[in-house]
Design an enzyme around this catalytic site. Structure first.
Site, short mmCIF file in Angstrom:
data_model
loop_
_atom_site.label_atom_id
_atom_site.label_comp_id
_atom_site.label_asym_id
_atom_site.label_seq_id
_atom_site.Cartn_x
_atom_site.Cartn_y
_atom_site.Cartn_z
N CYS A 196 -9.07 -65.04 50.97
CA CYS A 196 -9.80 -64.61 52.18
C CYS A 196 -11.12 -65.35 52.38
CB CYS A 196 -10.05 -63.10 52.12
SG CYS A 196 -8.55 -62.15 51.92
N HIS B 183 -15.60 -60.53 56.77
CA HIS B 183 -14.14 -60.63 56.62
C HIS B 183 -13.54 -59.28 57.03
CE1 HIS B 183 -10.19 -61.07 55.15
NE2 HIS B 183 -10.35 -60.32 54.07
N ASN C 265 -5.78 -57.42 58.21
CA ASN C 265 -6.41 -58.42 57.35
C ASN C 265 -5.60 -59.73 57.44
OD1 ASN C 265 -7.33 -60.00 55.24
ND2 ASN C 265 -7.39 -58.34 53.74
#
Ligand code: UT7
Length: 331
Positions: A116, A258, A288
């Site tokens: 990520c 994020h 996500n």
């Protein structure tokens, strides 16, 4: 006033068309509810790519938009840095498929694997390559087809992720202005790798019928543990980005964290002393998307004119590895 090395001159995003809502999990036999997912994560829906919407396809869609907005042609790209945990093939890198797709005939191309945080790692590497004089113009892309590596039978992970891509064109700052990347920060801790990983199917344990049967080639996550580290490390990343840019929280016009979970986002914002009205959240619509989450959000906030020329944006990420990173840019 010291000018920056590099600035973002264009952004874009590439998203699959299919929207998969929390209620849609019932249709594939997953016992969950919109209420549970919303309460724990803030996610309402995510995009799921079709067979033809590959990681490269999403990356190319985002990249073409970023290049058009930057006024840059494919032939002017010196380097393509593609962050992905879901390459279309294991060899060669998806970045070279993207290079061929775009016709970026003068470009070096390579993938970055930092989960990520990977897009922020890529941005930092691109800035360094510009600073060294090696290149002038980079395409920095985050592209993820998470639906291909999650376990669609594991309700504790499959509800969390989505597919998508975001891209920016990063160019040498020739303006003499203090606009562009003001600071970056990267860290990792591989001792915690087993909290979020794909145990098998790599070179150490190449694919077997048993691995397929046991589904150990798919993402496994210790959610609670990851949650705690995400809050702690994203808070550290925010502090470090502010320190090295010599800025205070009050100088930040927008925080783009994020997009994994609204509770992690709220905790990070609170620690950084940034009120939620200065925090961008789109995890409700995309879930996500790993390293694509920040560049997708950046493209949205510029398109929506939430930020514009002169705005100061802080970006903070955390992911498998663990890796964590941050950057502050003035648009
Ligand atoms: O990019 C970074 C990557 N990852 C993350 O940021 C994720 C970080 N972690 C989290 O966001 C949270 O830990 C989760 C959202 C994954 C889970 O929330 P939690 O509050 O930590 O729940 P839990 O895993 O402790 O599970 C609580 C209960 C369990 O039931 P029991 O054992 O208490 O009866 C689970 O079986 O919730 C159950 N559960 C579900 N129930 C309905 C787990 N997944 C689901 C589901 N629907 N999808």
């Amino acid at each position: 006033m010291i000018p920056t090395v590099a600035r973002i001159t264009g952004t874009g995003r590439g998203l699959p068309s299919r929207i998969f809502t929390n209620d849609d999990f019932a249709s594939i036999g997953i016992e969950t509810s919109d209420e549970w997912i919303m309460e724990r994560t803030g996610i309402h829906e995510r995009r799921i790519a079709s067979d033809t919407e590959t990681t490269c396809w999403m990356a190319a869609t985002a990249s073409r938009q970023a290049m058009a907005r930057a006024g840059v042609t494919a032939g002017e790209i010196d380097a393509i840095i593609l962050s992905t945990a879901t390459p279309d093939r294991l060899l060669p890198a998806t970045a070279v498929d993207l290079q061929a797709e775009l016709g970026a005939t003068r470009a070096a191309a390579f993938d970055i694997s930092a989960a990520c945080s990977g897009w922020l790692y890529g941005l930092t590497v691109a800035e360094g390559m510009i600073a060294s004089g090696a290149i002038d113009t980079a395409l920095v892309v985050g592209a993820e087809k998470m639906s291909a590596i999650i376990d669609w039978k594991d309700r504790s992970t499959c509800v969390l992720f989505g597919d998508g891509s975001g891209a920016v064109v990063l160019q040498r700052n020739k303006s003499g202005e203090r606009a562009g990347i003001l600071s970056t920060f990267m860290r990792s801790d591989g001792c915690l790798a087993n909290l979020l990983y794909r145990p098998d199917g790599g070179a150490a344990h190449p694919m077997t019928a048993e691995i397929l049967e046991n589904r150990t080639h798919l993402v496994k996550m210790a959610g609670r543990e990851v949650f705690k580290h995400a809050v702690r490390e994203m808070s550290e990343a925010a502090d470090r980005a502010l320190d090295s840019a010599k800025l205070r929280a009050a100088d930040i016009d927008l925080l783009i964290p994020h997009q994994a979970n609204t509770r992690i986002i709220e905790a990070t914002a609170k620690h950084a002393n940034i009120s939620m009205d200065k925090v961008y959240v789109n995890v409700d619509r995309f879930g996500n998307t790993s390293s694509a989450s920040i560049p997708i959000a950046l493209d949205e906030v510029i398109e929506k004119k939430i930020v514009g020329p002169g705005s100061t944006v802080m970006m903070v990420a955390f992911g498998a590895g663990f890796t964590w990173a941050s950057a502050i840019v003035r648009l």
